[in-house]
Scaffold this active site. Structure first.
Site, PDB file in Angstrom:
ATOM      1  CB  ALA A 106      34.779 141.124  -1.560  1.00 27.32           C
ATOM      2  NE  ARG A 141      34.950 133.880   2.351  1.00 30.75           N
ATOM      3  CZ  ARG A 141      35.461 134.585   1.340  1.00 30.75           C
ATOM      4  NH1 ARG A 141      36.745 134.490   1.061  1.00 30.75           N
ATOM      5  NH2 ARG A 141      34.699 135.379   0.644  1.00 30.75           N
TER       6      ARG A 141
HETATM    7  C1  DQA Z   1      37.645 135.197  -4.568  1.00 30.15           C
HETATM    8  C2  DQA Z   1      36.353 135.494  -5.340  1.00 30.15           C
HETATM    9  C3  DQA Z   1      35.692 136.759  -4.825  1.00 30.15           C
HETATM   10  O1  DQA Z   1      34.485 137.018  -5.531  1.00 30.15           O
HETATM   11  C4  DQA Z   1      35.358 136.623  -3.353  1.00 30.15           C
HETATM   12  O2  DQA Z   1      34.812 137.811  -2.847  1.00 30.15           O
HETATM   13  C5  DQA Z   1      36.525 136.175  -2.539  1.00 30.15           C
HETATM   14  C6  DQA Z   1      37.428 135.168  -3.078  1.00 30.15           C
HETATM   15  C7  DQA Z   1      38.259 133.855  -4.993  1.00 30.15           C
HETATM   16  O3  DQA Z   1      39.428 133.630  -4.666  1.00 30.15           O
HETATM   17  O4  DQA Z   1      37.584 133.016  -5.603  1.00 30.15           O
HETATM   18  O5  DQA Z   1      36.681 136.583  -1.389  1.00 30.15           O
HETATM   19  O6  DQA Z   1      38.576 136.222  -4.881  1.00 30.15           O
END
Ligand code: DQA
Length: 149
Positions: free
Chosen positions: A78, A19
């Site tokens: 998120a 991802r």
């Molecule tokens: C996250 C940052 C968040 O904004 C995002 O939605 C994620 C991963 C990170 O580890 O950088 O899913 O938490």
């Protein structure tokens, strides 16, 4: 048996490795779990590592940590930016919390600059990739030593 540090990962983090590697790198969730286990061994900590795509399940795990765990390391994904319920659960569990993000959320879209969790955390680490988890565990070790002293 010392009380464990609960390491919680929120939605979509099961897809790590494939991802958006530009933001999250090539390491998988299993690699992250192994890094946490190895760091915990070095630091003399017990850890439990979990990931879920279901907010209620994460909240149940936070409730289950109350009185059982020594602290919570959380990457809420998120939900960081949306969930008052996770923030309230973290407050209710009365444990030290460290918020970790793999990416530097402040270099990204403005909606990622708001965290409902940061104000109830001991500290926040972001942008250091998986090393942020290691740094958070090292800080927990220091906190536990201070409590024991
Ligand atoms: C996250 C940052 C968040 O904004 C995002 O939605 C994620 C991963 C990170 O580890 O950088 O899913 O938490």
């Amino acid at each position: 048996m010392p009380s464990p540090i609960l390491v919680l990962n929120g939605p979509n983090l099961n897809l790590l490795g494939t991802r958006e590697p530009g933001h999250y790198g090539r390491e998988t969730l299993a690699d992250l779990a192994n890094l946490c286990a190895a760091s915990a061994r070095e630091l003399g900590l017990e850890t439990e590592f979990r990931q879920t795509n279901h907010e209620g399940e994460l909240i149940d795990w936070i409730h289950g940590a109350r009185g059982r765990c020594a602290g919570i390391l959380i990457n809420p994904g998120a939900w960081t930016h949306t969930s008052v319920a996770i923030r309230d659960a973290l407050v209710a569990c009365e444990l030290p919390v460290i918020e970790v993000h793999l990416s530097n959320v402040y270099k990204r879209e403005p909606f990622r600059h708001l965290s409902f969790v940061s104000a109830v955390a001991v500290g926040v680490i972001c942008g250091l990739g998986s090393q942020g988890y290691r740094a958070a565990l090292a800080h927990f070790q220091q906190l536990l030593q201070e409590v024991a002293a």
